[in-house]
Design an enzyme around this catalytic site. Structure first.
Site, short mmCIF file in Angstrom:
data_model
loop_
_atom_site.label_atom_id
_atom_site.label_comp_id
_atom_site.label_asym_id
_atom_site.label_seq_id
_atom_site.Cartn_x
_atom_site.Cartn_y
_atom_site.Cartn_z
N LYS A 32 5.88 -15.50 -12.61
CA LYS A 32 5.51 -14.04 -12.41
C LYS A 32 7.22 -13.54 -11.99
CE LYS A 32 4.96 -10.17 -10.31
NZ LYS A 32 4.69 -8.74 -10.91
N LEU A 40 -0.49 -9.98 -0.21
CA LEU A 40 0.50 -9.61 0.82
C LEU A 40 1.83 -9.48 0.28
CD1 LEU A 40 -1.17 -11.90 3.41
CD2 LEU A 40 -1.15 -9.41 3.54
N PRO A 41 2.81 -8.85 0.83
CA PRO A 41 4.46 -8.78 0.32
C PRO A 41 4.95 -10.16 -0.12
CG PRO A 41 3.90 -7.37 2.04
CD PRO A 41 2.76 -8.16 2.27
P1 NDP Z 1 2.34 -2.84 -0.14
O1 NDP Z 1 3.48 -2.74 0.69
O2 NDP Z 1 1.59 -1.46 -0.91
O3 NDP Z 1 1.05 -3.69 0.46
C1 NDP Z 1 1.41 -4.83 1.26
C2 NDP Z 1 0.21 -5.30 2.25
O4 NDP Z 1 0.57 -6.32 3.04
C3 NDP Z 1 -0.11 -4.16 2.98
O5 NDP Z 1 -1.86 -4.16 3.24
C4 NDP Z 1 0.18 -4.36 4.54
O6 NDP Z 1 -0.43 -3.98 5.59
C5 NDP Z 1 0.31 -5.98 4.27
N1 NDP Z 1 1.01 -6.61 5.25
C6 NDP Z 1 2.47 -6.30 5.23
N2 NDP Z 1 2.96 -7.02 6.15
C7 NDP Z 1 2.24 -7.73 6.79
C8 NDP Z 1 2.04 -8.75 7.90
N3 NDP Z 1 3.26 -9.23 8.48
N4 NDP Z 1 0.82 -9.22 8.12
C9 NDP Z 1 -0.28 -8.79 7.63
N5 NDP Z 1 -0.32 -7.91 6.55
C10 NDP Z 1 0.80 -7.50 6.03
O7 NDP Z 1 2.43 -3.88 -1.35
P2 NDP Z 1 1.82 -4.04 -3.04
O8 NDP Z 1 0.42 -3.89 -2.92
O9 NDP Z 1 2.65 -3.06 -3.73
O10 NDP Z 1 2.40 -5.16 -3.15
C11 NDP Z 1 1.66 -6.59 -2.78
C12 NDP Z 1 2.14 -7.76 -3.67
O11 NDP Z 1 1.57 -7.47 -5.12
C13 NDP Z 1 3.83 -7.85 -3.56
O12 NDP Z 1 4.09 -9.37 -3.43
C14 NDP Z 1 4.17 -7.34 -4.80
O13 NDP Z 1 5.31 -7.90 -5.13
C15 NDP Z 1 3.09 -7.68 -5.85
N6 NDP Z 1 2.92 -6.78 -6.73
C16 NDP Z 1 3.11 -5.43 -6.68
C17 NDP Z 1 3.09 -4.68 -7.97
C18 NDP Z 1 3.16 -3.07 -7.88
O14 NDP Z 1 3.07 -2.00 -8.63
N7 NDP Z 1 2.89 -2.38 -6.56
C19 NDP Z 1 2.84 -4.79 -9.21
C20 NDP Z 1 2.57 -6.41 -9.41
C21 NDP Z 1 2.58 -7.41 -8.10
P3 NDP Z 1 -0.32 -2.58 5.97
O15 NDP Z 1 -1.29 -1.82 5.62
O16 NDP Z 1 -0.52 -2.62 7.49
O17 NDP Z 1 1.30 -2.11 5.93
#
Ligand code: NDP
Length: 290
Positions: free
Chosen positions: A166, A63-64
């Site tokens: 991280k 999650l974020p």
């Molecule tokens: P995304 O924004 O693509 O995805 C976020 C996910 O969290 C989605 O499934 C979203 O659901 C869900 N979400 C958001 N808010 C809520 C909430 N209030 N309740 C429940 N679910 C929620 O993010 P990323 O996949 O890119 O990143 C995820 C994590 O990984 C973060 O902590 C980021 O810092 C880390 N990260 C990201 C990298 C990257 O290159 N992208 C690399 C390494 C780490 P919905 O589909 O409904 O929006």
């Protein structure tokens, strides 16, 4: 093994795909259509409701921030079973994860923080580096699962240590992207072709992931894809700053990096990719990357 995967975003979606090849996967996503697409494409099962995830042997969250993780913990708490392992792959806050681990322990649930690095391409190819915080016995349980998504799995210490390292490595990356962009644009102002400046940088002591991969990808093709939200990168650097504050550490570079990234986020908005800070630096210098 029954695994519940919560959060099918840019990273979670492909990670859950890899896990589904070896385990029985239950998926839940806030936007249900994504979970339904995952089930259609990868043979996973969509949880009827979030509470169904509590029955899994392993729960994975991607999650974020730790805030969303804690909201999910709150909702699942009444139904959690003793013996469950909670793997939090979110890039979270080490202090929040320590409190979460204590809360989960009251239900007999083990917690490990397992943030990842390697971007979406690493998630797609299961080549992520995964930094784990948790007790050795919990790390041992998580390891075979993490090895399905990652190539290098490092046990860095107790709960919170994974999240701490991280955000610190992402802060190093942020500072490197910033200084590399500044110097390349300065070379341009001086009259040097920017691609030549990049070539010289990469043949010399200034080379880094920013100069070898992150910036050329955008410079050569002129494309600025959304890979990692600036919103998330800024969050990581702010968590790193809070660790410095807590540890009474003197980290002026980190503080400056945090202010620069937060200012860029305020300018570019939540939809921007993290490397778009390079555009802000260009504007600060009255120039462009073209
Ligand atoms: P995304 O924004 O693509 O995805 C976020 C996910 O969290 C989605 O499934 C979203 O659901 C869900 N979400 C958001 N808010 C809520 C909430 N209030 N309740 C429940 N679910 C929620 O993010 P990323 O996949 O890119 O990143 C995820 C994590 O990984 C973060 O902590 C980021 O810092 C880390 N990260 C990201 C990298 C990257 O290159 N992208 C690399 C390494 C780490 P919905 O589909 O409904 O929006």
């Amino acid at each position: 093994m029954k695994i519940a995967f919560i959060g099918l975003g840019a990273m979670g979606y492909p990670m859950a795909r890899h896990l589904s090849k070896q385990h029985e996967l239950l998926v839940w996503n806030r936007t249900r259509e994504k979970a339904e697409r995952h089930a259609r494409e990868h043979g996973t099962r969509v949880a009827r409701e979030l509470a169904e995830c509590a029955a899994a042997e392993v729960i994975v969250t991607m999650l974020p921030t730790s805030r969303e993780v804690d909201q999910i913990v709150d909702k699942l708490m009444p139904d959690l079973r003793s013996g469950t392992l909670w793997i939090d792959a979110t890039s979270g806050d080490p202090n929040a994860s320590r409190e979460t681990a204590v809360r989960l322990a009251t239900k007999g649930v083990a917690f490990v923080d397992t943030p990842v690095t390697g971007a979406t391409v690493g998630a797609e190819n299961a080549t992520l580096t995964i930094m784990v915080g948790g007790a050795p016995e919990h790390f041992a349980r998580a390891l075979p699962i993490l090895q399905i998504c990652g190539k290098k799995i490092i046990h860095v210490g107790p709960v919170g240590a994974g999240h701490a390292i991280k955000v610190l490595t992402n802060s190093i990356m942020g500072a490197t992207v910033w200084i590399t962009s500044e110097c390349l644009l300065l070379a341009k102002r001086f009259g040097i072709d920017i691609k030549t400046a990049l070539e010289a940088t990469n043949a010399g002591s200034g080379r880094s992931n920013a100069s070898e991969n992150l910036l050329p990808m955008r410079l050569m093709e002129g494309k600025w894809p959304l890979i990692f939200k600036l919103l998330h990168h800024d969050k990581d650097i702010r968590i790193a700053s809070s660790i410095a504050h807590q540890q009474h550490a003197a980290t002026p570079m980190l503080a400056l990096t945090q202010h620069l990234f937060t200012a860029s986020l305020n300018e570019l908005g939540e939809g921007a990719d993290y490397i778009e800070v390079a555009k802000v630096i260009a504007r600060m210098n009255g120039t462009t990357w073209e």
